[in-house]
Design a protein around this motif. Structure first.
Motif, short mmCIF file in Angstrom:
data_model
loop_
_atom_site.label_atom_id
_atom_site.label_comp_id
_atom_site.label_asym_id
_atom_site.label_seq_id
_atom_site.Cartn_x
_atom_site.Cartn_y
_atom_site.Cartn_z
N SER A 168 0.82 -1.22 0.00
CA SER A 168 0.00 0.00 0.00
C SER A 168 0.85 1.26 0.00
CB SER A 168 -0.90 -0.02 1.22
OG SER A 168 -0.12 -0.32 2.35
N ILE A 170 0.98 5.64 1.22
CA ILE A 170 1.09 6.33 2.52
C ILE A 170 -0.22 6.97 2.96
CG2 ILE A 170 1.83 8.54 1.48
CD1 ILE A 170 3.39 7.13 4.68
N VAL A 216 -6.45 -5.79 0.77
CA VAL A 216 -5.30 -5.15 0.15
C VAL A 216 -4.12 -6.12 0.08
CG1 VAL A 216 -3.60 -3.30 0.42
CG2 VAL A 216 -6.01 -2.82 0.78
N GLY A 336 -9.17 0.96 -1.82
CA GLY A 336 -8.41 0.15 -2.76
C GLY A 336 -9.24 -0.40 -3.92
#
Ligand code: GLA
Length: 390
Positions: A168, A170, A216, A336
């Motif tokens: 992922s 930030i 994710v 996401g």
């Protein structure tokens, strides 16, 4: 004190026989700027009312105990020999944060920690970042160390990327740490500079959970990221001055079309246009133009669906139903992707009826009962701690 906070303190007392210090970190919803963060781009999330609470107390040995009140499970580690060995277990997240803090050279003595939370899991509302940031706030306080916002966010992201193994960006850790009540947060994910933007008081943010699970750590998120990175690598090689996709224009992308796959081209086009939409959305907010903000949200949804191929039938349906409702300015998939939630900007006086109608029509058509929440921008972990609350 919220019911959950009290429950967390009580669970800690019952499990470890000690009172602890409690820290909280919220979930988040992203208003606009999707899949732009890991190529140095722009995002505009806000923290929401759901939270993870972390209660911590010292131990006399050198072990780390994590107890999840939600799962009723405990995991413990020898701090000195903590290795990077994720086991596909909830404890990977707090253990990853401990590992990441140790990487900073910060000494951590033995501790017991209880985690409890109400952020919906797998809904794209950052339950992971919420656990990471709550854990880091508690561990840093336990170590007697204060760190600035970008550092906390970065070390939590490292836990997720390098320990848990999810690629992922930030955004989540940053807004969960630094969000401020009543404000959306525009983050430049390259410089980590940010700007707090007011949301007009006549609108509400409504979150609708399609109940289609997204994850994710596995599968499609990583695939998309690989496609983006392949495209970015071509741009970097072919066009001078391009380091990250953030630097590229649609003209640059067109010029490199032949050198990348059709999928990479479309993914990059989403990101380049999305960065532009975030800047336009900022301008719209600053002049109080909710109608324009809403249009940009819809364009962002179409781009996530068509160019980024990260939506799904149920989420598209939620957006379509939403946009037919009176008082709805904009709706889009958030987070996401591949399921999860939509975020909707709705006239305040219509928010309740909006929830009712969307829920009813979605259930009629899919047989799924969506969870919907009327939300407002909330404090992140630092603001909660600064105000003396958990
Ligand atoms: C997930 C990741 C974020 C970001 C979004 C998509 O939430 O954790 O870093 O990439 O997806 O915008």
């Amino acid at each position: 004190m919220t019911v959950f906070e009290e429950k967390a303190l009580q669970a800690h007392q019952e499990r470890f026989g000690l009172d602890g210090r409690v820290f909280a970190a919220p979930g988040r919803v992203n208003l606009i700027g999707e899949h732009t963060d890991y190529t140095g781009g722009l995002v505009m999330p806000m923290a929401i009312g759901f939270c993870t609470w972390a209660v911590v107390s010292p131990r006399n040995d050198d072990r780390a105990f994590f107890y999840s009140a939600n799962y009723g499970e405990e995991a413990d580690f020898e701090i000195a020999s903590l290795a990077r060995e994720p086991g596909g277990h909830w404890s990977d997240y707090p253990a990853g944060v401990l590992w990441s803090i140790l990487q900073e050279g910060i000494a951590i003595g033995g501790f017991s920690m209880t985690l409890a939370g109400d952020v919906p899991l797998g809904a794209g509302l950052s339950s992971s970042a919420s656990v990471e940031v709550a854990t880091s706030m508690a561990l840093l306080a336990h170590a007697g160390v204060t760190l600035p916002l970008p550092k906390i966010a970065t070390l939590c992201r490292r836990a997720e990327n390098e320990y848990v193994g999810a690629k992922s960006g930030i955004m989540d850790q940053f807004v969960v740490t630094g969000g401020v009540a009543h404000r959306a947060m525009l983050i430049d994910c390259r410089s980590l500079e940010y700007e707090l933007l007011p949301l007009p008081s006549q609108v509400r943010v409504v979150i609708c959970n399609s109940m289609v699970k997204h994850q994710v750590a596995t599968g499609e998120y990583g695939d998309r990221r690989d496609e983006v990175e392949a495209g970015q690598a071509v741009l970097r090689k072919e066009r001078r001055g391009i380091e990250l996709l953030r630097d590229a224009t649609l003209m640059d992308l067109e010029a490199c079309k032949g050198a990348m796959t059709v999928a990479s081209f479309a993914r990059c086009r989403h990101i380049i246009t999305e960065n532009g939409r975030v800047m336009e959305a900022r301008a719209a907010l600053l002049r109080g133009d909710v109608a324009r903000f809403g249009e940009l949200m819809v364009q962002a949804h179409e781009s996530m669906r068509d160019d980024f191929a990260a939506s799904c039938e149920e989420v598209d349906m939620l957006v379509e139903i939403a946009m037919r409702q009176d008082g709805c300015f904009g709706a889009r998939i958030t987070g996401g992707g591949f399921g999860g939630c939509t975020v909707n900007v709705v006239s305040a006086d219509k928010a309740e009826s909006f929830v009712e109608i969307v829920r009813r029509e979605y259930e009629e058509r899919t047989g799924i009962a969506a969870q919907c929440f009327v939300s407002e921008p909330s404090d992140g972990a630092l603001a909660i701690a600064a105000k003396g609350g958990a």
